[in-house]
Design a protein around this motif. Structure first.
Motif, short mmCIF file in Angstrom:
data_model
loop_
_atom_site.label_atom_id
_atom_site.label_comp_id
_atom_site.label_asym_id
_atom_site.label_seq_id
_atom_site.Cartn_x
_atom_site.Cartn_y
_atom_site.Cartn_z
N LEU A 41 0.83 -1.21 0.00
CA LEU A 41 0.00 0.00 0.00
C LEU A 41 0.86 1.26 0.00
CD1 LEU A 41 -2.89 1.09 0.09
CD2 LEU A 41 -2.74 1.04 2.58
N ALA A 42 1.97 1.22 0.74
CA ALA A 42 2.87 2.38 0.75
C ALA A 42 3.43 2.65 -0.64
CB ALA A 42 4.01 2.13 1.74
N LEU A 43 3.75 1.60 -1.38
CA LEU A 43 4.24 1.78 -2.75
C LEU A 43 3.14 2.35 -3.65
CD1 LEU A 43 6.31 -1.49 -3.32
CD2 LEU A 43 7.20 0.82 -3.01
N MET A 44 1.92 1.82 -3.51
CA MET A 44 0.84 2.22 -4.40
C MET A 44 0.30 3.61 -4.10
SD MET A 44 -1.32 -1.32 -5.05
CE MET A 44 -1.49 -1.83 -3.34
N THR A 45 0.58 4.14 -2.91
CA THR A 45 0.11 5.48 -2.56
C THR A 45 1.24 6.50 -2.50
OG1 THR A 45 0.25 4.91 -0.20
CG2 THR A 45 -1.88 4.58 -1.28
N ALA A 46 2.44 6.07 -2.88
CA ALA A 46 3.59 6.99 -2.85
C ALA A 46 3.45 8.07 -3.91
CB ALA A 46 4.88 6.21 -3.06
N PRO A 47 3.95 9.27 -3.64
CA PRO A 47 3.93 10.32 -4.66
C PRO A 47 4.64 9.84 -5.92
CG PRO A 47 4.58 11.21 -2.53
CD PRO A 47 4.56 9.73 -2.37
N GLY A 48 4.02 10.10 -7.04
CA GLY A 48 4.61 9.70 -8.30
C GLY A 48 4.17 8.35 -8.82
N PHE A 49 3.47 7.54 -7.96
CA PHE A 49 2.96 6.28 -8.48
C PHE A 49 1.93 6.59 -9.56
CE2 PHE A 49 0.57 2.27 -8.50
CZ PHE A 49 1.61 1.37 -8.56
N PRO A 50 2.00 5.91 -10.71
CA PRO A 50 1.22 6.35 -11.87
C PRO A 50 -0.28 6.12 -11.79
CG PRO A 50 2.43 4.34 -12.37
CD PRO A 50 2.91 4.82 -11.04
N LEU A 51 -0.77 5.34 -10.83
CA LEU A 51 -2.20 5.03 -10.76
C LEU A 51 -2.72 5.29 -9.35
CD1 LEU A 51 -2.19 1.61 -12.67
CD2 LEU A 51 -2.86 3.84 -13.59
N PRO A 52 -3.93 5.82 -9.21
CA PRO A 52 -4.50 5.99 -7.87
C PRO A 52 -4.91 4.65 -7.28
CG PRO A 52 -6.07 6.67 -9.56
CD PRO A 52 -4.79 6.36 -10.28
N VAL A 79 8.79 -6.16 -0.77
CA VAL A 79 7.71 -5.92 -1.73
C VAL A 79 8.19 -4.95 -2.81
CG1 VAL A 79 5.36 -5.01 -2.04
CG2 VAL A 79 5.93 -6.29 0.03
N ARG A 80 7.80 -5.21 -4.04
CA ARG A 80 8.07 -4.27 -5.13
C ARG A 80 6.94 -4.36 -6.15
NH1 ARG A 80 10.60 -6.83 -9.67
NH2 ARG A 80 11.09 -9.02 -9.25
N THR A 81 6.83 -3.32 -6.95
CA THR A 81 5.87 -3.32 -8.06
C THR A 81 6.60 -3.55 -9.37
OG1 THR A 81 5.99 -0.91 -8.24
CG2 THR A 81 4.25 -1.82 -6.85
N ALA A 82 5.88 -4.08 -10.35
CA ALA A 82 6.53 -4.42 -11.61
C ALA A 82 5.52 -4.45 -12.75
CB ALA A 82 7.22 -5.78 -11.50
N ASP A 83 6.05 -4.32 -13.96
CA ASP A 83 5.32 -4.62 -15.20
C ASP A 83 4.03 -3.83 -15.37
OD1 ASP A 83 4.98 -5.80 -17.64
OD2 ASP A 83 4.20 -7.69 -16.86
N LEU A 84 4.12 -2.52 -15.29
CA LEU A 84 2.97 -1.67 -15.63
C LEU A 84 2.69 -1.83 -17.12
CD1 LEU A 84 1.13 0.64 -14.42
CD2 LEU A 84 2.76 2.23 -15.44
N HIS A 87 -4.10 -2.71 -20.69
CA HIS A 87 -5.07 -3.80 -20.64
C HIS A 87 -6.29 -3.35 -21.42
CE1 HIS A 87 -8.22 -6.36 -18.82
NE2 HIS A 87 -7.25 -7.20 -18.55
N ALA A 88 -7.07 -4.29 -21.91
CA ALA A 88 -8.25 -3.96 -22.71
C ALA A 88 -9.23 -3.07 -21.94
CB ALA A 88 -8.96 -5.24 -23.15
N ARG A 89 -9.22 -3.16 -20.59
CA ARG A 89 -10.15 -2.38 -19.80
C ARG A 89 -9.46 -1.33 -18.94
NH1 ARG A 89 -11.86 -7.36 -18.29
NH2 ARG A 89 -11.78 -6.84 -16.07
N GLY A 90 -8.18 -1.08 -19.18
CA GLY A 90 -7.48 -0.08 -18.39
C GLY A 90 -5.99 -0.30 -18.36
N THR A 91 -5.42 -0.30 -17.15
CA THR A 91 -3.99 -0.49 -16.95
C THR A 91 -3.78 -1.49 -15.82
OG1 THR A 91 -3.58 1.80 -17.63
CG2 THR A 91 -1.80 0.67 -16.48
N VAL A 92 -2.81 -2.39 -16.01
CA VAL A 92 -2.54 -3.44 -15.04
C VAL A 92 -1.08 -3.33 -14.57
CG1 VAL A 92 -2.33 -5.95 -14.70
CG2 VAL A 92 -4.25 -5.03 -15.99
N PHE A 93 -0.84 -3.68 -13.31
CA PHE A 93 0.53 -3.80 -12.81
C PHE A 93 0.56 -4.94 -11.79
CE2 PHE A 93 -1.60 -1.05 -9.83
CZ PHE A 93 -1.08 -1.39 -8.59
#
Length: 256
Positions: A41-52, A79-84, A87-93
């Motif tokens: 959650l900290a990664l996904m809400t960090a400033p600069g993360f490309p998706l809300p 924990v890390r995020t990868a592979d943004l 997708h046919a219905r939006g964006t996946v990571f």
């Protein structure tokens, strides 16, 4: 990285009750996901993360338990995020998590979770068309193993123990802000319930792949179907709505 984590036994007991299990000497297979969630959650809400983060839809999860994890072990979580990707219905990571034992330093559990941010113009029917085929796609129907009545407050109960307070899981009115007619169940809660139902059938070292094919509306009644391979090394399963037969979850557990 989160080093030196210890398991809160009261939280573990609450998790077991919410997921239909009983607390024991070892962690339930999906429980390390909760240990990794604050870092994710900290990664996904960090400033600069490309998706809300609010409104993200969990579309798939693969967890691998290399051995049973004692409830009294101290653990380190990475924990890390990868592979943004589009997708046919939006964006996946993906969110990748690893859990190691502080005692021996060995990797004991790891997972990959895929999250979808839907296009703002996505029609209101959640999961329309379903995600790409996942584990067991195209397999014959499984024999019914259980039926569950899922209450309207199931999302709030799991949120209270998991910390995942995504608005789509909490109330109909907050879910409607993101295009859902009703609140929908957490994908990891449905997966955890399935794993609790399978219980002692799961091998000590196991990989469990799941595709969350359509959100589970709350409240609703669902049926669990299970199929076992002749060699005993894998178990297929699916969760479907009783009223409409729609497949919400399909997956496979395989011995390593």
């Amino acid at each position: 990285m989160l080093p030196g984590l210890s398991v809160d036994r009261r939280r573990l007991a609450r998790y077991a009750r919410v997921c239909g299990g009983v607390p024991g000497e070892f962690l339930p297979p999906a429980y390390p996901h909760l240990l990794a969630f604050p870092a994710a959650l900290a990664l996904m809400t960090a400033p600069g993360f490309p998706l809300p983060a609010p409104g993200l839809v969990h579309t798939a999860n693969t967890l691998t338990r290399l051995r049973p994890i004692r409830a009294d072990e101290r653990l380190t979580v990475r924990v890390r995020t990868a592979d943004l990707r589009p997708h046919a219905r939006g964006t996946v990571f993906d969110v990748l998590a690893e859990v190691s034992s502080d005692t021996g330093g060995d990797l004991v559990w790891h997972s990959s979770s895929s999250y979808l941010r839907r296009h703002p113009t996505e029609p209101g029917r959640p999961g329309a068309g379903g995600p790409p085929p996942g584990p067991g796609a195209g397999a014959p129907p499984f024999a019914e193993a259980a039926r569950w009545q899922l209450p309207a407050g199931a999302g709030r109960r799991y949120a209270s123990v998991s910390g995942d307070r995504n608005p789509i899981h909490l109330h109909p009115w907050t879910a409607r802000l993101f295009g859902f007619r009703r609140a929908v169940a957490h994908g990891m809660w449905t997966k955890a319930r399935v794993l609790e139902a399978l219980g002692p059938e799961l091998p000590a070292a196991v990989r469990v792949e799941v595709a969350f094919r359509a959100p589970v509306p709350l409240p609703s009644e669902v049926r669990l179907g299970v199929g076992r391979a002749p060699d005993g090394r894998s178990i297929g399963f699916a969760l479907a709505g009783v009223a409409d037969g729609r497949t919400h979850l399909r997956g496979r557990a395989e011995a390593l």
